[in-house]
Enzyme design. Structure first.
Site, PDB file in Angstrom:
ATOM      1  N   ARG A 231       0.853  -1.194   0.000  1.00  6.57           N
ATOM      2  CA  ARG A 231       0.000   0.000   0.000  1.00  6.57           C
ATOM      3  C   ARG A 231       0.885   1.240   0.000  1.00  6.57           C
ATOM      4  NH1 ARG A 231      -4.757   2.498  -0.628  1.00  6.57           N
ATOM      5  NH2 ARG A 231      -5.831   3.393   1.160  1.00  6.57           N
TER       6      ARG A 231
ATOM      7  N   THR B 111      -9.818   1.521  -7.987  1.00  5.10           N
ATOM      8  CA  THR B 111      -9.207   0.194  -7.803  1.00  5.10           C
ATOM      9  C   THR B 111      -9.535  -0.810  -8.908  1.00  5.10           C
ATOM     10  OG1 THR B 111     -10.909  -0.878  -6.436  1.00  5.10           O
ATOM     11  CG2 THR B 111      -9.288   0.437  -5.293  1.00  5.10           C
TER      12      THR B 111
ATOM     13  N   THR C 135      -4.726  -0.143  -6.645  1.00  6.49           N
ATOM     14  CA  THR C 135      -5.448   1.120  -6.796  1.00  6.49           C
ATOM     15  C   THR C 135      -4.519   2.304  -7.013  1.00  6.49           C
ATOM     16  OG1 THR C 135      -7.118   2.549  -5.753  1.00  6.49           O
ATOM     17  CG2 THR C 135      -5.457   1.583  -4.307  1.00  6.49           C
ATOM     18  N   ILE C 136      -5.053   3.336  -7.693  1.00  6.17           N
ATOM     19  CA  ILE C 136      -4.461   4.679  -7.649  1.00  6.17           C
ATOM     20  C   ILE C 136      -5.469   5.636  -7.013  1.00  6.17           C
ATOM     21  CG2 ILE C 136      -2.808   4.389  -9.541  1.00  6.17           C
ATOM     22  CD1 ILE C 136      -4.843   5.827 -11.389  1.00  6.17           C
ATOM     23  N   ASN C 137      -6.506   5.096  -6.413  1.00  7.93           N
ATOM     24  CA  ASN C 137      -7.586   5.784  -5.708  1.00  7.93           C
ATOM     25  C   ASN C 137      -8.636   6.318  -6.681  1.00  7.93           C
ATOM     26  OD1 ASN C 137      -8.939   6.371  -3.329  1.00  7.93           O
ATOM     27  ND2 ASN C 137      -8.054   8.404  -3.156  1.00  7.93           N
TER      28      ASN C 137
ATOM     29  N   ASP D  57      -7.188   9.338   0.996  1.00  5.48           N
ATOM     30  CA  ASP D  57      -7.782   8.281   1.822  1.00  5.48           C
ATOM     31  C   ASP D  57      -7.560   8.504   3.316  1.00  5.48           C
ATOM     32  OD1 ASP D  57      -8.996   6.876  -0.153  1.00  5.48           O
ATOM     33  OD2 ASP D  57      -7.685   5.138  -0.091  1.00  5.48           O
TER      34      ASP D  57
ATOM     35  N   SER E 234      -8.200   1.577   3.852  1.00  2.00           N
ATOM     36  CA  SER E 234      -8.751   1.223   2.542  1.00  2.00           C
ATOM     37  C   SER E 234      -9.904   0.244   2.709  1.00  2.00           C
ATOM     38  CB  SER E 234      -7.668   0.589   1.665  1.00  2.00           C
ATOM     39  OG  SER E 234      -8.235   0.016   0.501  1.00  2.00           O
TER      40      SER E 234
ATOM     41  N   GLY F  34     -14.141   1.417  -4.465  1.00  2.00           N
ATOM     42  CA  GLY F  34     -14.112   2.307  -3.314  1.00  2.00           C
ATOM     43  C   GLY F  34     -14.789   1.721  -2.095  1.00  2.00           C
TER      44      GLY F  34
END
Length: 568
Positions: A106, A380, A398-400, A422, A450, A473
């Protein structure tokens, strides 16, 4: 003559019935065949990426080799959701040792980050300040060192070719491009990749990423050190700092992925589920399932309208209680969440919460006792893989938010995450008047909370039964829970378990969101019990799953994002 016309008339009538019969019958039987494979299966959110994973397995690669090669592909075809500028978690099950492990890659806060660095949400969502230290490539490296069989460089070759020669824009990327059209068309670096003549690409049009292809080639040749302590490092830092970020060379030099040899687990009948703990949402998933398993759900639980309505009410109530407790979670290296996690994984605690679920009605938010507020997390992508030897990987990356920080390097082609969004911030109290969660405040080196929960379920003999996870998300955890419930308790086949219309409630807001094609019996039953329901114009999360059946490995890639599995 009369007889002749009679015969012709009868023939005509028969033909009409045959044609009508075919018209009625063909649509229901000529759909996509079930994806059941005798030896191995890969389920990703893009058909080509599933095929690349399958090819690696057929070359003699391990389940981890297949996962890495597929993930590299997904970072191209679904570049809006994940990529090497982001981070991920692996849940890995070794069928030989019968042990599960987790690899934590992460993203983490840069060393110059501080608790009060964001005064508005835009800074945490876009630009260099929103970028956390990427972990993706370190995660691949560690997983490959521990479980890889094929050469590292081999895993990159299919994606290098895709990036260089181009690929058609798929359903998921096309939707994201349409949603973010304005910012992409106004951002030269993004538009250089994702536009044609100044307008975002449409589904089916070709996208090429030659600069990213060059970067992947460097990583293939030089290894992960090129990103963190080598030929790419200075440019990565320069790109982020020029966009307003605070990341340093030291941040990249010092990043390490981590092996967690004892992931969280829960008994589900004669099976065991393995899932990562905090800062991921394994504790939330486990609490949901612990609350609900006391109801002894079975196919009968959804057999009649009355029973189905009650069952879904109970499911939503479990979601509410679990998300209330989620607000106390954070990175265990920085905050002591051990008691919270013990409670969330305790069957006794779940029994206490179940006793507070009333079958006749739902309750106001305060009834579920949320302590704090957490921000929503973003996009994600997820894959589920099972290899010939029965080993498995569930990986969520993920890159958000869509297109992360919107910072795309015009030199390396890397699209960077906005994972700093986040974290919780003391400067923001949400619209419900609930304070932000101190357990999730920013600290240098800390990882944000997350919703991801890549999960593997094995039976009493140590054989993989289900591999499942989701993207989407804050809706990830509830969607994974529903897929597990559908498969293990309701007895649905994997395709139905994944495709069944979903619903979601995260307590803040205390609205039950439902997909538009959900059974009206469910929505009517919720309204009768005083739920505030809302039909989403979009969809709720995207699930990828593989399930063991008597006929082999049944795989399902969620049609909501246009994915398709592969195997042999």
């Amino acid at each position: 003559m009369k007889n002749r016309f009679l015969v012709l008339g009868l023939v005509a009538v028969v033909l009409v019935f045959v044609i009508i019969g075919l018209c009625i019958w063909l649509p229901t039987t000529s759909g996509k065949p079930d994806h059941v494979y005798s030896r191995a299966a890969v389920a990703t959110d893009a058909k080509r990426c599933s095929e690349i994973g399958r090819d690696m397995l057929q070359e003699g690669g391990s389940v981890v080799d297949a996962a890495i090669a597929s993930l590299l592909c997904m970072g191209l075809i679904n570049a809006h959701s994940m990529g090497i500028g982001g981070g991920l978690f692996f849940t890995i099950y070794n069928s030989t040792t019968r042990k599960a492990e987790v690899i934590n890659a992460r993203e983490m806060a840069p060393r110059l980050a501080n608790t009060s660095m964001f005064n508005n949400s835009k800074d945490s969502e876009e630009g260099g300040l929103s970028v956390a230290v990427p972990g993706e490539i370190r995660g691949y490296e560690l997983a490959h060192q521990r479980h890889g069989r094929l050469p590292w460089a081999r895993l990159f070759q299919p994606s290098i070719q895709l990036a260089r020669h181009g690929f058609p824009v798929g359903k998921g990327l096309a939707r994201a491009l349409d949603k973010k059209r304005d910012i992409i068309e106004k951002t030269p670096a993004l538009c250089e990749v994702f536009c044609r003549q100044g307008k975002v690409l449409q589904e089916g049009e070709t996208v090429t990423m030659p600069k990213l292809a060059d970067t992947l080639q460097i990583l293939a040749q030089e290894g992960a050190r090129a990103f963190y302590n080598g030929s790419l490092t200075a440019q990565i830092v320069k790109d982020i700092q020029e966009a307003g970020g605070i990341m340093t060379v030291e941040d990249l030099n010092n990043y390490r992925a981590e092996v967690i040899e004892h992931p969280m687990s829960i008994g589900l009948g004669d099976s065991t589920l393995y899932v990562p703990s905090a800062p991921l949402s394994g504790p939330v998933l486990i609490l949901i399932l612990n609350i609900l398993k006391g109801y002894n759900f079975s196919p009968k639980s959804v057999a009649t309208p009355e029973q189905k309505a009650l069952t879904y009410h109970r499911i939503v109530e479990a979601f509410r209680f679990a998300y209330a407790k989620r607000t106390m979670l954070g990175d265990p290296k920085f905050v002591d969440v051990s008691q919270v996690i013990r409670n969330m994984s305790s069957e006794f605690y779940a029994t206490q919460l179940r006793a507070r679920i009333t079958d006749e009605t739902t309750h106001p938010t305060a009834y579920y006792e949320p302590e704090f507020y957490l921000p929503d997390d973003g996009g994600t992508a997820h894959l589920s893989v099972v290899s010939e030897d029965g080993s498995a990987v569930a990986a969520t990356s993920t890159i958000n938010l869509y297109f992360g920080s919107k910072v795309l390097s015009r030199v390396s082609g890397i699209l960077f995450n906005d994972e700093m969004d986040d974290f919780s911030s003391p400067n923001f109290t949400n619209q419900f008047g609930v304070a932000p969660s101190p357990a999730n405040f920013i600290k240098p080196g800390k990882q944000p909370l997350s919703s991801m929960c890549p999960s593997i379920i094995v039976d009493k003999d140590g054989k993989v039964r289900m591999v499942v996870g989701a993207s989407g998300g804050t809706q990830i955890t509830t969607s994974v829970a529903l897929a597990i419930i559908n498969s293990l308790w309701f007895g649905y086949d994997v395709k139905r378990a994944v495709e069944e219309p979903r619903l979601h409630n995260q307590l803040l807001p205390n609205t039950t969101t439902v997909e538009k094609n959900i059974d009206q019996v469910v929505t009517a039953g919720l309204k009768t019990r005083h739920h505030h329901t809302e039909v989403t114009p979009d969809f709720i999360a995207v699930v990828q799953a593989v399930v063991r059946t008597s006929g082999g490995w049944a795989a399902a890639s969620d049609s909501r994002k246009g994915g398709e599995p592969a195997g042999y």
